[in-house]
Every structure is written in C-alpha cells, then in structure tokens.
Scaffold this motif. Sequence first.
Motif, PDB file in Angstrom:
ATOM      1  N   PHE A  29      -7.465  76.850 103.958  1.00 31.13           N
ATOM      2  CA  PHE A  29      -7.065  75.608 104.622  1.00 31.13           C
ATOM      3  C   PHE A  29      -8.063  75.325 105.741  1.00 31.13           C
ATOM      4  O   PHE A  29      -8.350  76.210 106.556  1.00 31.13           O
ATOM      5  N   THR A  30      -8.576  74.098 105.817  1.00 28.73           N
ATOM      6  CA  THR A  30      -9.518  73.736 106.867  1.00 28.73           C
ATOM      7  C   THR A  30      -8.967  72.573 107.680  1.00 28.73           C
ATOM      8  O   THR A  30      -8.623  71.525 107.120  1.00 28.73           O
ATOM      9  N   ALA A  31      -8.901  72.742 108.998  1.00 34.26           N
ATOM     10  CA  ALA A  31      -8.375  71.702 109.878  1.00 34.26           C
ATOM     11  C   ALA A  31      -9.353  70.539 109.987  1.00 34.26           C
ATOM     12  O   ALA A  31     -10.574  70.730 110.048  1.00 34.26           O
ATOM     13  N   GLN A  32      -8.807  69.322 110.025  1.00 36.92           N
ATOM     14  CA  GLN A  32      -9.590  68.103 110.186  1.00 36.92           C
ATOM     15  C   GLN A  32      -9.227  67.410 111.503  1.00 36.92           C
ATOM     16  O   GLN A  32      -8.188  67.702 112.109  1.00 36.92           O
ATOM     17  N   GLY A  33     -10.083  66.490 111.899  1.00 40.77           N
ATOM     18  CA  GLY A  33      -9.919  65.842 113.192  1.00 40.77           C
ATOM     19  C   GLY A  33      -8.659  65.029 113.337  1.00 40.77           C
ATOM     20  O   GLY A  33      -8.167  64.818 114.454  1.00 40.77           O
ATOM     21  N   ASP A  34      -8.083  64.551 112.241  1.00 42.84           N
ATOM     22  CA  ASP A  34      -6.872  63.743 112.313  1.00 42.84           C
ATOM     23  C   ASP A  34      -5.601  64.581 112.266  1.00 42.84           C
ATOM     24  O   ASP A  34      -4.496  64.041 112.162  1.00 42.84           O
ATOM     25  N   GLY A  35      -5.761  65.915 112.342  1.00 40.05           N
ATOM     26  CA  GLY A  35      -4.608  66.801 112.306  1.00 40.05           C
ATOM     27  C   GLY A  35      -4.223  67.270 110.920  1.00 40.05           C
ATOM     28  O   GLY A  35      -3.344  68.117 110.776  1.00 40.05           O
ATOM     29  N   SER A  36      -4.867  66.715 109.885  1.00 39.59           N
ATOM     30  CA  SER A  36      -4.578  67.132 108.515  1.00 39.59           C
ATOM     31  C   SER A  36      -5.341  68.409 108.179  1.00 39.59           C
ATOM     32  O   SER A  36      -6.173  68.896 108.958  1.00 39.59           O
ATOM     33  N   LEU A  37      -5.056  68.924 106.998  1.00 39.03           N
ATOM     34  CA  LEU A  37      -5.722  70.133 106.500  1.00 39.03           C
ATOM     35  C   LEU A  37      -6.194  69.877 105.081  1.00 39.03           C
ATOM     36  O   LEU A  37      -5.433  69.388 104.247  1.00 39.03           O
ATOM     37  N   THR A  38      -7.467  70.171 104.807  1.00 40.59           N
ATOM     38  CA  THR A  38      -7.928  70.157 103.424  1.00 40.59           C
ATOM     39  C   THR A  38      -7.673  71.530 102.827  1.00 40.59           C
ATOM     40  O   THR A  38      -7.647  72.542 103.535  1.00 40.59           O
ATOM     41  N   VAL A  39      -7.478  71.577 101.521  1.00 40.58           N
ATOM     42  CA  VAL A  39      -7.121  72.822 100.847  1.00 40.58           C
ATOM     43  C   VAL A  39      -8.077  73.056  99.686  1.00 40.58           C
ATOM     44  O   VAL A  39      -8.358  72.140  98.903  1.00 40.58           O
ATOM     45  N   ALA A  40      -8.586  74.268  99.582  1.00 40.51           N
ATOM     46  CA  ALA A  40      -9.411  74.671  98.442  1.00 40.51           C
ATOM     47  C   ALA A  40      -8.940  76.028  97.968  1.00 40.51           C
ATOM     48  O   ALA A  40      -8.628  76.909  98.779  1.00 40.51           O
TER      49      ALA A  40
END
Length: 564
Positions: A29-40
């Motif tokens: 999980f990688t945190a993004q600037g808008d508070g969301s998380l991308t998942v790989a």
Amino acid sequence: MISTMQDVPLGIRRLLEHAVTVYPDQKLFTAQGDGSLTVATFAEAGANAARLAHGLTELGVTAGDRVATLMWNNEEHIEAYFAVPAMGAVLHTLNLRLPGEQIAFIANHAEDRVLLVDHTLLPALVALLPAMKTVEHVVVNHGALDAAAVGTDLPALASAAGRPVEVHDYASLIAGRPDTFDWPEVPETTAAAMCYTSGTTGDPKGVVFSHRSIFLNAMGSALPSMMGISSADRVLAIVPQFHVLSWGLPYIAFLGGTELVLPGPFLQAEPLAKMIQKTRVNKAAGVPTIWQGLLAYLEANPGAADVSSLKEAVVGGSACPPSLMEAYDRLGITLIHAYGMTETSPLVTVARPPAGLSPEEAWPYRLTQGRFVANVAARLVGAGGEILPWDGVSAGELELRGPWIAGSYYSGGAATGAAAADPEKFHDGWLRTGDVGHISPDGYLTLTDRAKDVIKSGGEWISSVELENLLMAHPAVAEASVIGVPDDRWGERPFALVVLRPGVEATFPELREFLSGKVARWQVPERWQVIAEVPKTSVGKFDKRRLRQQYAVGELVAELVPAP
C-alpha cells in the motif's frame, strides 16, 4: 569431506522469485497526497521490477553499475530494491535528509550512473544535479500523479544539469516491456546494495552489502524472537527506505509474505494515524521521534483515529524513553527496542523478554537493547583492551562480528573495491561500534551511551542517555538532551537542555529535584537551559555534536542551578 547439499547462491533474485510465486496476492500500500492509498500485489510489483530491469538495461546499466535512489517509501522504490540487485547492478539509496553537498559527495564517491527520484524531490535535485558528476540518466517517478506533469518537469530537469543528462519518466521507461526478466546467477558475495553513514563525524562512509548478507539478515530479522513478522502481519514501514535499507523490511517482507504500508513523504502524526486506521496494520517500525509525535497527536485529539489494530512497533535508531513505552502500553501498543547501525545491515538485537514473565518482571528486559540475533557474535572491550565478562555490570565498548557485519568501508573506484580496514572502526576481524554498555549473563545488551557522548566527570563516567530518559519521564518535558561541557574542577559536567511541553511550566530546581534519588547526587546536572527543539541528525537521532558546537561558540548559555 564435502557435503551433499546443492550449491545454490543466496541472492536477491530468489527473494523476488519466492515472493511472486508463493505470495503473489500479498499487497503493498502506498500513501498518496489526497489521503488515498494505491495498492499493488507482490506479483504486480515483481512484474514491474522485471520491466524496470529491462528499462535500465536499455539505458546501459550493466553488472556492478550503481543505480541510486532519491525516494520516499513507495511501491516504485520497492521495485527498484529488487530489480537493481537482481539484474547484477548495485542499489544505492541516497539519504535525502543529508545536506545537499553531502548528497552530491556520496553520489560522486559511489559513481552513481543512474538516479531514480520521486517527483516531489525535483526542486532539491535541480540544485544538486550539476554537482553529481557521474550521473548520466535521471528517472523520475511521478507515482499516481496526472501524466500532464511529465511534460513540464522533465525538460526543465534536463536543462538544469548543465551537461548531457538524459531524463526519463519511470512509468514510460517500464511501459510495454516484458513482465519477466532472465535474472543472472550472480555470486552471493557480489555487491547488491550500498548505504552511507550519516557523516556526523566527517565525510559519510560507504557500506556495501552483499546478496548473502542481505538474505541472511532478512532471515535472522524475521525470527519470532527478533522482529517476528510473517505472512500473517501487515506492517507500517515508517523507517525510511534510505535508512539502512528500511531496516531490511522490504527483503524481510518478500521472504515471508508480509504486507507493507508505505507512507511516502507523509510522516506527520495525523496522516500516520489515519493510515493505521485505514489499513488496520498490526505492526510497525520507526524511530522514537515518530512515536513521540504520534502520541502527542493522539493525546491532543482523542477519538480522531482508531489505532487499535496496532499491537507492537519496533523502535530503533536511538534509545526509546521508558516514559514513551509506558504511554503506549496504556494504548495497548508495545514498543520494542531494537539495535543496529549502518555497518550491521542493521539488526543486532531485539528486546523481547524471556517467556512466561509478568508485565512487571518483563519491564527491566524491555528497557535493554535486547538479545543478539543468531549469527552475530558480540564482545565488550575495556579501556585497556581487555575482554570483559557478560556479568551485567562490566561496561565497555561493544564490538561485533558476523556475516552481515561490515569489515571495511568502501573506498570508491572499481565496483569491487573496498578500503583497507580502518583501525578506528575495524580491528582483529571485529567492528568497533562506538557504543558503550554491558551485557547480562543471559545475553541482554544494555547500552549506556555512545563512547563520544559519555560525560567524564572527576574520573567517573556519567551516562547522558540515562539522564535524558529520566528527564523525559517528567510530565513537563517533551524532549531532553544532555551533553558534557568543560569544567575547571571536574574536567566535564553535564549540561541539560530541555524542551518543555506547550502550556506546561517547570523550574530548573524542580527538574533537579526530580532527578534526585534516581541517579547519584554527583551526576545531577547543575547547568540547564530551555530550548525550542533538540536538533536531529538525518536519521532522527539527537545531534549532540551540533549542540556541543553551539555551546562552544556561545549560542547555548547555561543557567547555573547549584544543589540545595
């Protein structure tokens, strides 16, 4: 007599291949600037690692070439962790918190050919790139940003170098390439990655890790008596990937199928608290200052975030104040001491108490640095060079030896070059840690200070760390650092510098009295000053060298508070 076992090298490629085949659906999980998380998934990250290896090969990267990263904790950085060493090149993580001139010095000393950089760090790189004389290619990771950013910053970066440097977009570099790579079979003693020390006492020094040392360190670190993480865990990896390979967490994770939450540059207390709530991590790793900040946020904002999923966190980099451990105990979160350094890959000890003890009986063990991991031998050396017993009393400098302990520093030049052993740091096959402490008969290490920070007063030693921990247990003290300053009568005396909590007052006589009975009377400081913040090194440790410099030039002025 020769064994009948197969001779298969320990290598980063095997950690990668293991993860994508045995744990393909585990997640990053990688945190993004808008508070969301991308998942790989591990399988997706592994496919991208193969694509990255193809892209780097096209850029001319060959065996032994150094590929540097100037990146936060994110999925693309994980992909580089595996692609670069698995293809036979050398991963070189640059500490983005070092001064610019030190970053340039390190990149030139390592002779980095390719630099991977996060988009958010481009302003800093624009100023640094002209001084990075060996860098030929820069690959910019835009993460989940709009692709429109690619067309604006890449040409500007290319022109900023002042010399021929090719600039590429990470996503474009790997796009359309095969998702498998014919990973070479490199000898396990080949260089896989390198990190540089923080340079607090001179130029930073390079430590080169082998495939074998990383693999063995991951195996030792994952043991239940050590970090104790497995496929059943989801870990918030706060410790930066540029700090001793994130304490080995990416390699430990791919070894055992552990899911990772990667916070990127969002290391403030509020986003970290929300990440814990959103991802339901059960374990974490980071330096004490991170946990102090998170605690302050949780106390000031009750109910703002549900962190109940988090059960334990490994704390390293510097000693964790007992008061901080007690505060997290009340939250149901166990902070666990670990000890290591760049030269030790880094894990050396973890402070898990013996089994079957009550919380009260376990507490003294938790305050130590812990027991030694298998494969690391330790000894204590006295001032006269004598080897001291493990009796829990005899204090000396800790020396280490083992398959992931450095035997020299990197000298620059050829990829296989290494400096002759520095007698100040290495001798008789042992690493001199510069840490002073004692070891109990059952193998628990307690560090009392850095050798350079011990206060020598009237022929006796005073532990600055002990005084700091005691002061930070006072309800008015947020941070405290103690340094030795010259004294005409005693040679040196302790000078206590304290940061008070907002809205809370405490007098120096009150703080003196608070120490009374906890240490010998002659160890209590009579020099005091309130400061706004304790300066930190690039890895979050108290920068006592800077405090001593500030005192020497008159920037710090002690108030004398004699004993009553």
